[in-house]
Design an enzyme around this catalytic site. Structure first.
Site, mmCIF file in Angstrom:
data_model
loop_
_atom_site.group_PDB
_atom_site.id
_atom_site.type_symbol
_atom_site.label_atom_id
_atom_site.label_comp_id
_atom_site.label_asym_id
_atom_site.label_seq_id
_atom_site.Cartn_x
_atom_site.Cartn_y
_atom_site.Cartn_z
ATOM 1 C CB THR A 92 -1.483 -4.638 4.954
ATOM 2 O OG1 THR A 92 -1.646 -3.805 3.950
ATOM 3 C CG2 THR A 92 -0.369 -5.484 4.572
ATOM 4 C CE1 TYR A 128 -8.962 2.942 2.088
ATOM 5 C CE2 TYR A 128 -8.833 0.850 3.407
ATOM 6 C CZ TYR A 128 -8.430 1.910 2.336
ATOM 7 O OH TYR A 128 -7.289 1.347 1.470
ATOM 8 C CE LYS A 154 -5.493 3.886 3.883
ATOM 9 N NZ LYS A 154 -5.314 2.611 4.444
#
Length: 305
Positions: free
Chosen positions: A57, A144, A170
Site C-alpha cells: 500500500t 509474503y 503473510k
C-alpha cells in the site's frame, strides 16, 4: 543492536492489528517526507501492533532503492520506538538481501519479503531466495505468499528449521486447505498474517486457521473503524463483524473492484476524503474517477456517522 530478538518481534506483531501506511507524494510525484512523518505520528497514536513502511500500500513497487531507504528511515525516526516498523525487501535475491541489510542499519524492527520480481521459481529456488535474505540480517523476516512466490508446506517447514529469524507468513493467496495444512504442520512456530486485498473480508474465517492478525489498509483513513472491526474479529463477535462488512467493507470492495490497481488508489482516495491527503499515486497506478471518489466519500461519511 536490534530492539527485538526474532521471537520478541513475532510476539509484538501478533499482539494486535497491523497496517500499511501510504507513502506521501507531492504533485510532482516526489516523496513528501514531512507529510509522511506527520501521518506516521497520527497513525502511531492509535494502538496498532506494527506499521509496514513502504509496503504494498506504500507503493514499494514504484520507489527507487534510495527512496525506500528514505521512507524506512523516516518511519523509524518518527515512530521513535512507539510502534514496531517493518521494512520491505524484494526484487531479485541480491537486491532483497541488500534491502534487508539496509533495514537493519536504519533501525527497522522486522522485514517483509515480497515475491521475487517477474520470474517464476520452483520450491528449491524460493527456499534459496528466502534463506539468503534471512542470512543477510538478524531481523525477523516475514515471507509474503502470493503471485510468483507460492510456497509449499514442506518448503515453509524447511525454512522454519533453517532460518531461526523467519518469524512470519503473510498469506495473499487464499487457499484454505493450504493454510490448514500449514498451521497443522508448524503451529505457533510462525506468526500468520492475513494479506489478501482488503483483509477484513477474510479475517473472521481466517482466525480459525491460526491467522490471528492481518494488515489493514483502511486503517489509513478510518483507524477507529479498523480497530473496532479487529476487536470484533478477535472476540469472534460474528454479528458485529457481518454488520460492519455489510455497511462498509463490502460496499468499499465494490468501489475498489472498479479499476485495476485500485487496492492502493482507493486508500489514497480515502485519505483525501477524510482531509488527510497523501497526494497522488505513481504510475502505473491511476486515480479513482470523480464519481468513484464521490461514492467512496459518501460511504466513509456514513461509517463515521
Amino acid at each position: 543492536m536490534t530492539r527485538f530478538a526474532p521471537a520478541e518481534i513475532q510476539t509484538a506483531l501478533g499482539s494486535g492489528l497491523l497496517s500499511f501506511p501510504v507513502t506521501h507524494f507531492r504533485d510532482d510525484l516526489s516523496f513528501d517526507e514531512a507529510a509522511y512523518r506527520e501521518n506516521l505520528s497520527h497513525l502511531a497514536s492509535f494502538p496498532a501492533a506494527g506499521l509496514f513502511a513502504a509496503g504494498g500500500t506504500g507503493e514499494f513497487f514504484s520507489l527507487t532503492a534510495a527512496e525506500t531507504a528514505q521512507v524506512v528511515r523516516a518511519a523509524v525516526k518518527e515512530s521513535a520506538g512507539a510502534v514496531p516498523i517493518v521494512a520491505p525487501a524484494g526484487l531479485g535475491t541480491a537486491q532483497a538481501a541488500a534491502f534487508a541489510k539496509d533495514a537493519e542499519e536504519a533501525g527497522a524492527d522486522a522485514v517483509l519479503l515480497f515475491p521475487p520480481y517477474l520470474t517464476e521459481a520452483g520450491q528449491n529456488g524460493l527456499f534459496a531466495h528466502v534463506k539468503a535474505v534471512c542470512d543477510a540480517t538478524s531481523l525477523g523476516v516475514i515471507v509474503y505468499h502470493r503471485a510468483n512466490a507460492v510456497y509449499g508446506v514442506d518448503t515453509v517447514a524447511r525454512l522454519a528449521d533453517a532460518c531461526p529469524n523467519l518469524i512470519g507468513f503473510k498469506d495473499g493467496v487464499g487457499d484454505i486447505e493450504f493454510m490448514t495444512r500449514l498451521y497443522a504442520t508448524l503451529g505457533d512456530r510462525l506468526l500468520y498474517i492475513g494479506g489478501l486485498p482488503t483483509a477484513e473480508t477474510f479475517a473472521l474465517p481466517y482466525l480459525q486457521l491460526g491467522v490471528t492478525t492481518y494488515s489493514s489498509a483502511i486503517f489509513n483513513f478510518v483507524p477507529e473503524f479498523a480497530l473496532a472491526f479487529y476487536e470484533d474479529v478477535r472476540a469472534q463477535n460474528s454479528a458485529e463483524v457481518y454488520r460492519r462488512l455489510r455497511e462498509f467493507v463490502l460496499p468499499y470492495l465494490e468501489i475498489r473492484n472498479l479499476g485495476k490497481g485500485y487496492a492502493v488508489s482507493i486508500v489514497k482516495a480515502g485519505m483525501r476524503a477524510v482531509g488527510r491527503s497523501a497526494g497522488p499515486v505513481r504510475p502505473p497506478l491511476t486515480e479513482l474517477r470523480d464519481d468513484e471518489f464521490a461514492a467512496l466519500a459518501a460511504l466513509i461519511g456514513k461509517a463515521a456517522a
